[in-house]
Design a protein around this motif. Sequence first.
Motif, PDB file in Angstrom:
ATOM      1  N   THR A 214      -0.224 -88.441  63.541  1.00  0.00           N
ATOM      2  CA  THR A 214      -0.513 -87.366  64.487  1.00  0.00           C
ATOM      3  C   THR A 214       0.549 -86.281  64.481  1.00  0.00           C
ATOM      4  O   THR A 214       0.279 -85.143  64.859  1.00  0.00           O
ATOM      5  CB  THR A 214      -0.612 -87.928  65.921  1.00  0.00           C
ATOM      6  OG1 THR A 214       0.437 -88.895  66.095  1.00  0.00           O
ATOM      7  CG2 THR A 214      -1.940 -88.607  66.135  1.00  0.00           C
TER       8      THR A 214
ATOM      9  N   ASP B 118      -1.825 -93.669  59.795  1.00  0.00           N
ATOM     10  CA  ASP B 118      -2.561 -94.115  60.962  1.00  0.00           C
ATOM     11  C   ASP B 118      -2.003 -95.463  61.422  1.00  0.00           C
ATOM     12  O   ASP B 118      -1.431 -96.195  60.632  1.00  0.00           O
ATOM     13  CB  ASP B 118      -4.043 -94.293  60.612  1.00  0.00           C
ATOM     14  CG  ASP B 118      -4.745 -92.963  60.420  1.00  0.00           C
ATOM     15  OD1 ASP B 118      -5.429 -92.797  59.394  1.00  0.00           O
ATOM     16  OD2 ASP B 118      -4.609 -92.106  61.314  1.00  0.00           O
ATOM     17  N   PRO B 119      -2.209 -95.794  62.716  1.00  0.00           N
ATOM     18  CA  PRO B 119      -1.686 -97.072  63.214  1.00  0.00           C
ATOM     19  C   PRO B 119      -2.253 -98.274  62.473  1.00  0.00           C
ATOM     20  O   PRO B 119      -1.634 -99.323  62.422  1.00  0.00           O
ATOM     21  CB  PRO B 119      -2.112 -97.100  64.685  1.00  0.00           C
ATOM     22  CG  PRO B 119      -2.430 -95.705  65.027  1.00  0.00           C
ATOM     23  CD  PRO B 119      -2.815 -94.993  63.768  1.00  0.00           C
ATOM     24  N   SER B 120      -3.422 -98.107  61.867  1.00  0.00           N
ATOM     25  CA  SER B 120      -4.022 -99.243  61.165  1.00  0.00           C
ATOM     26  C   SER B 120      -3.234 -99.645  59.928  1.00  0.00           C
ATOM     27  O   SER B 120      -3.482-100.680  59.323  1.00  0.00           O
ATOM     28  CB  SER B 120      -5.466 -98.899  60.757  1.00  0.00           C
ATOM     29  OG  SER B 120      -5.510 -97.578  60.255  1.00  0.00           O
TER      30      SER B 120
ATOM     31  N   VAL C 200      -0.310-100.825  59.684  1.00  0.00           N
ATOM     32  CA  VAL C 200       0.437-102.068  59.847  1.00  0.00           C
ATOM     33  C   VAL C 200      -0.433-103.283  59.611  1.00  0.00           C
ATOM     34  O   VAL C 200       0.003-104.292  59.065  1.00  0.00           O
ATOM     35  CB  VAL C 200       1.066-102.107  61.248  1.00  0.00           C
ATOM     36  CG1 VAL C 200       1.859-103.366  61.430  1.00  0.00           C
ATOM     37  CG2 VAL C 200       1.948-100.902  61.462  1.00  0.00           C
TER      38      VAL C 200
ATOM     39  N   PRO D 105       3.866 -91.766  62.888  1.00  0.00           N
ATOM     40  CA  PRO D 105       2.433 -91.629  63.172  1.00  0.00           C
ATOM     41  C   PRO D 105       1.882 -90.364  62.539  1.00  0.00           C
ATOM     42  O   PRO D 105       2.548 -89.326  62.508  1.00  0.00           O
ATOM     43  CB  PRO D 105       2.375 -91.516  64.707  1.00  0.00           C
ATOM     44  CG  PRO D 105       3.698 -91.956  65.189  1.00  0.00           C
ATOM     45  CD  PRO D 105       4.671 -91.712  64.104  1.00  0.00           C
TER      46      PRO D 105
ATOM     47  N   SER E 295       6.348 -93.620  68.059  1.00  0.00           N
ATOM     48  CA  SER E 295       7.277 -94.541  67.403  1.00  0.00           C
ATOM     49  C   SER E 295       7.505 -94.161  65.967  1.00  0.00           C
ATOM     50  O   SER E 295       6.792 -93.341  65.388  1.00  0.00           O
ATOM     51  CB  SER E 295       6.741 -95.968  67.397  1.00  0.00           C
ATOM     52  OG  SER E 295       5.916 -96.200  68.467  1.00  0.00           O
TER      53      SER E 295
ATOM     54  N   VAL F  68       4.800-101.889  65.784  1.00  0.00           N
ATOM     55  CA  VAL F  68       3.512-101.248  66.051  1.00  0.00           C
ATOM     56  C   VAL F  68       3.707 -99.742  65.997  1.00  0.00           C
ATOM     57  O   VAL F  68       4.668 -99.209  66.544  1.00  0.00           O
ATOM     58  CB  VAL F  68       2.991-101.649  67.443  1.00  0.00           C
ATOM     59  CG1 VAL F  68       1.708-100.921  67.746  1.00  0.00           C
ATOM     60  CG2 VAL F  68       2.796-103.153  67.489  1.00  0.00           C
ATOM     61  N   LEU F  69       2.776 -99.060  65.344  1.00  0.00           N
ATOM     62  CA  LEU F  69       2.946 -97.626  65.153  1.00  0.00           C
ATOM     63  C   LEU F  69       2.275 -96.871  66.293  1.00  0.00           C
ATOM     64  O   LEU F  69       1.157 -96.392  66.168  1.00  0.00           O
ATOM     65  CB  LEU F  69       2.353 -97.239  63.798  1.00  0.00           C
ATOM     66  CG  LEU F  69       2.837 -95.910  63.218  1.00  0.00           C
ATOM     67  CD1 LEU F  69       4.340 -95.933  63.042  1.00  0.00           C
ATOM     68  CD2 LEU F  69       2.166 -95.665  61.894  1.00  0.00           C
ATOM     69  N   GLU F  70       2.983 -96.780  67.389  1.00  0.00           N
ATOM     70  CA  GLU F  70       2.435 -96.020  68.520  1.00  0.00           C
ATOM     71  C   GLU F  70       2.700 -94.537  68.323  1.00  0.00           C
ATOM     72  O   GLU F  70       3.500 -94.173  67.480  1.00  0.00           O
ATOM     73  CB  GLU F  70       3.076 -96.504  69.819  1.00  0.00           C
ATOM     74  CG  GLU F  70       2.378 -97.720  70.361  1.00  0.00           C
ATOM     75  CD  GLU F  70       3.329 -98.541  71.183  1.00  0.00           C
ATOM     76  OE1 GLU F  70       4.456 -98.068  71.395  1.00  0.00           O
ATOM     77  OE2 GLU F  70       2.951 -99.644  71.579  1.00  0.00           O
ATOM     78  N   PRO F  71       2.049 -93.684  69.139  1.00  0.00           N
ATOM     79  CA  PRO F  71       2.136 -92.240  68.894  1.00  0.00           C
ATOM     80  C   PRO F  71       3.554 -91.686  68.875  1.00  0.00           C
ATOM     81  O   PRO F  71       3.812 -90.689  68.233  1.00  0.00           O
ATOM     82  CB  PRO F  71       1.337 -91.634  70.058  1.00  0.00           C
ATOM     83  CG  PRO F  71       0.379 -92.701  70.423  1.00  0.00           C
ATOM     84  CD  PRO F  71       1.019 -94.005  70.134  1.00  0.00           C
TER      85      PRO F  71
END
Lengths: 107, 864
Positions: free
Chosen positions: B277, B201-203, B205, B275, B223, B218-221
């Motif tokens: 997802t 999950d992005p959290s 980081v 990510p 990236s 930042v872990l965007e969808p």
Amino acid sequence: MDSLGNLEEVVLLLVLYLDEAYGVSVADEYYKQLDSKISIPAIHTVLRRLENKGMLTSKMGAPSPQRGGRRKRTYQATKYGLKTIDQIKKNRLRLWSKIPELKLGEG
Amino acid sequence: MDDNGINKPPRWVDWFLEWYCQQELIEEIQGDLHEAFNKRCHKVGKSRARWLFVADVVRSIPLMTANRKFLFNSLFASNVILLGYLKSVLRATLKDRLSTSINLISLVIGILTSILIILYINYELSFDNFHPKADRIFRVYSSTLLEGSETTWAKTPALLAQFLQSQIPQIENTVRIVPVDRTIFSAGNQNFKEDGLILADPSFVGMFNFPVIKGQGVLEPNSILITNAIAHKYFGEADPIGNTISIDQRINLTVAGVISEVPFNSHFHFDFIAPITIANTLFQPDFLENSINTTVYSYLELQPKSELPSKEIMERVSEKYSSTKIPGFKNTYNLQPIKSIHLFSDFGGEFEPNGNIQSIRIMITISIIVLIVACINYINLSAARYSKQLRKIGMLKVIGAGRVQLILMFLTESLVLTTIATFLSLILAYLLLPTFNGVVNRPLTFSNIDPSFLLCISLITLLSGAIVAVYPSLLLSGRKPYELFKSQGIADPAFIRKFIITVQFAISIIFLVVTLTMKKQIEYVQNKDLGFNRGALIILPIEKFLNKHLESLKHELLSNSLVTGVTKTSDIPGEMNWVTSIHYEGIANDFKLPKMAFLNTDANFVQTFGASMVKGTNFSTNSNPNPEYIINETASQFFGWDDPIGKELTTIGGGKGIVVGVVKDFNFKSLHHKIEPLFLSNIDGNASFLFIRVNPTRIRQSLTSIQETWNNLFPTYPFEYFFYDNYYHQLYRSEVQFSTITLIMSLLAVILTCLGLYGITSFSVEQRKKEMSLRKIFGASASNILVILSMPVVKVIFIAEVIAIPIAYYLTSRWLNNFFFSTDLSWWIFLVAGMIIIILSLFTVGYQSVKASLVNPIKWIRHE
């Protein structure tokens, strides 16, 4: 009468003829006379022991700049000390006198 | 020179004088010393004057102490004695070089092991502490209660983390992590097969501290974050940010950040973060919506200064989750602090094999044992030495040394040696650290030690010094002088020496036996016949999407003359963790469905693998509408079938089918386990491995041609392989490592024991000089003397062996119980261990005995 060790005897003698007898002066004179170094604390110890035995008294003297303004403790012989050392001297001399001249000459 | 033109004596010493001296005396003493200092400056120069000043201050200490409290009096009053004794100790130490060096070596060995082990333990305790929020981060684990036995599992369902956050207010943040191995990555036109991918999950980081060195991180969808090593591997020196990396050739992600390498002391490692997802695309469409299967690692971050949810709360929430999301299953979820995972966590499904609190306990025990043996050596030799010095100690007492002073002397003597030993050990530890790291597989270093390390080391030094000073202190300091002058009896009763050396021998024998047994077992395990042919077997891992081409690959490979067999399998015999529920003919109605290990393979299995059938036939090669199964002998017994052929067997993966054959039992798990029931199936499904048997004399060529075939068929997929026997050796890696450690321990114990033996033998030979000379005069030959001097040692070794045997037996049989298949505890191992000790001891003693036996006896007697 208390007996005296060799060092005590020498120190007492030094105190007797030094004008101002304290640690440094006695140590210096000891070296001058006997050609043997001795540490000042050793002198201190002997002086104090002699005082405890009642052969010396001491008093605090004047401060001086070489001492950073500190006073010195000077010692003098007491009557008792005088008597003791005199007795020792008499005993020694008596023994020395019994040794014939010849023997002393050799060695 | 100060402003008065008068020289100043050394400041620190002067301050000490002022501090230590009583008020009444300070003026006369300090004044006299200052005056003398000035005079000397002029007479003999400043530096000599300074030195004399220091000497005078030290000599004045008894003067200043004379009227003080009694304890101080004891300590410093006659420091003349102290100094004099120290001088004689120094002289004696340098003269008796043998004794000193033996003591020094023993202590160094002991302290060195302690230092190394402290470094190791320090490191083990430091896992996962580089996250600033580490004290607030917890991992969720599941435990299932199934008929009275609890199974714990480190993974949790994908929906759990969010559910927990909604139910428990202290949870500030959650993160889910899914590790993915054997993924194909493509960058530019290069393909790599990588194991280090995690989905998160992005959290992620924000919760964990993995510093970003390039890019936003930042872990965007869309990236992906990569480590520095990967950046270089994929993009060389170019800036990776903004480039595209594709996973499995269908998911494209943009590099949004480069992370520095994951440190060794993390309980999980990775090379890529993608990510979470994409899990729905990578695995199956409802992966993240699954509420039942434990597929992700869930981590929670609690609010600062909040309370850990109690067990009751967790139970309640778990109930709620189970009842609403997974009716019929009862799972409880609990929390473990992230920092405790490495040492204490041993659930199923751990991210990586964790360390072991057990191994730490073992290490501590080992270091204490070695240190004690080293100290024992020192005590033993000192006993011998002190007995020679009884008269000297008596003299000291006579001229006024008090008990406290004597103890201080012994302490100082031992502390001096211990301190020197510590310094040497530190230097040696620094030099040997790389080798040690190789053995224990940790990147230990001196660069990140903190004050507590130094504190530990100092404690060890002081403790060792204190321990070795205990003996003379207890025995000698309290005695009246006349006792010390009387005779030699009290300081070293000969039996103490014998007792100690016996203990040391026993410890050495035990270590030797354990090491030999381990080596024997390892050799047994590496060479045992497993019921199939281990050699010349090449394994290729097969990715899921390659399965459609599997048949063509098999066909191509089989046409190669160097290849003698090809078979696909779902798992590798060796670890084989997968089991599945089965239903079989003849099972009682209310019997719970048992689970059984399995291999999904094909008709080539038996021949390629080198197993053998004992009943029935192999899988049929033309497609049979009904699934076929082959079982092993143990399974047949388990089912209770006299004639298994034709019996019905139903499995979740294959459905209802019949047993067509029975294969001879083979070890499909490591030899720690007994042979369990196993079934083979022939279902067209996803295989994970391809086993290829090749010509054993042409292995290298076979490998090359297989690689060619692979590259022709799959030009974009990297070729990977390994040999089965290498894989098999890996299963026993921890045993091999452990046996290396015990080997080192044995060497240390033996060296220390021989050192001690050398020391006390030289002492004992000297003691018996007169006796030996008399014997020689009365006609004893050199060899007689040899025998007489060696006899006590051999006797002691026998006793040590007798003591050691039951202990060693117990330890080795306990360890061997880890294996279902083990060698027997041969008696000859005990014999060999004893023999080794005897031979070494005879060498040690022999040199001195020979010397003693050759000396002219007159020389010694006259000396008396």
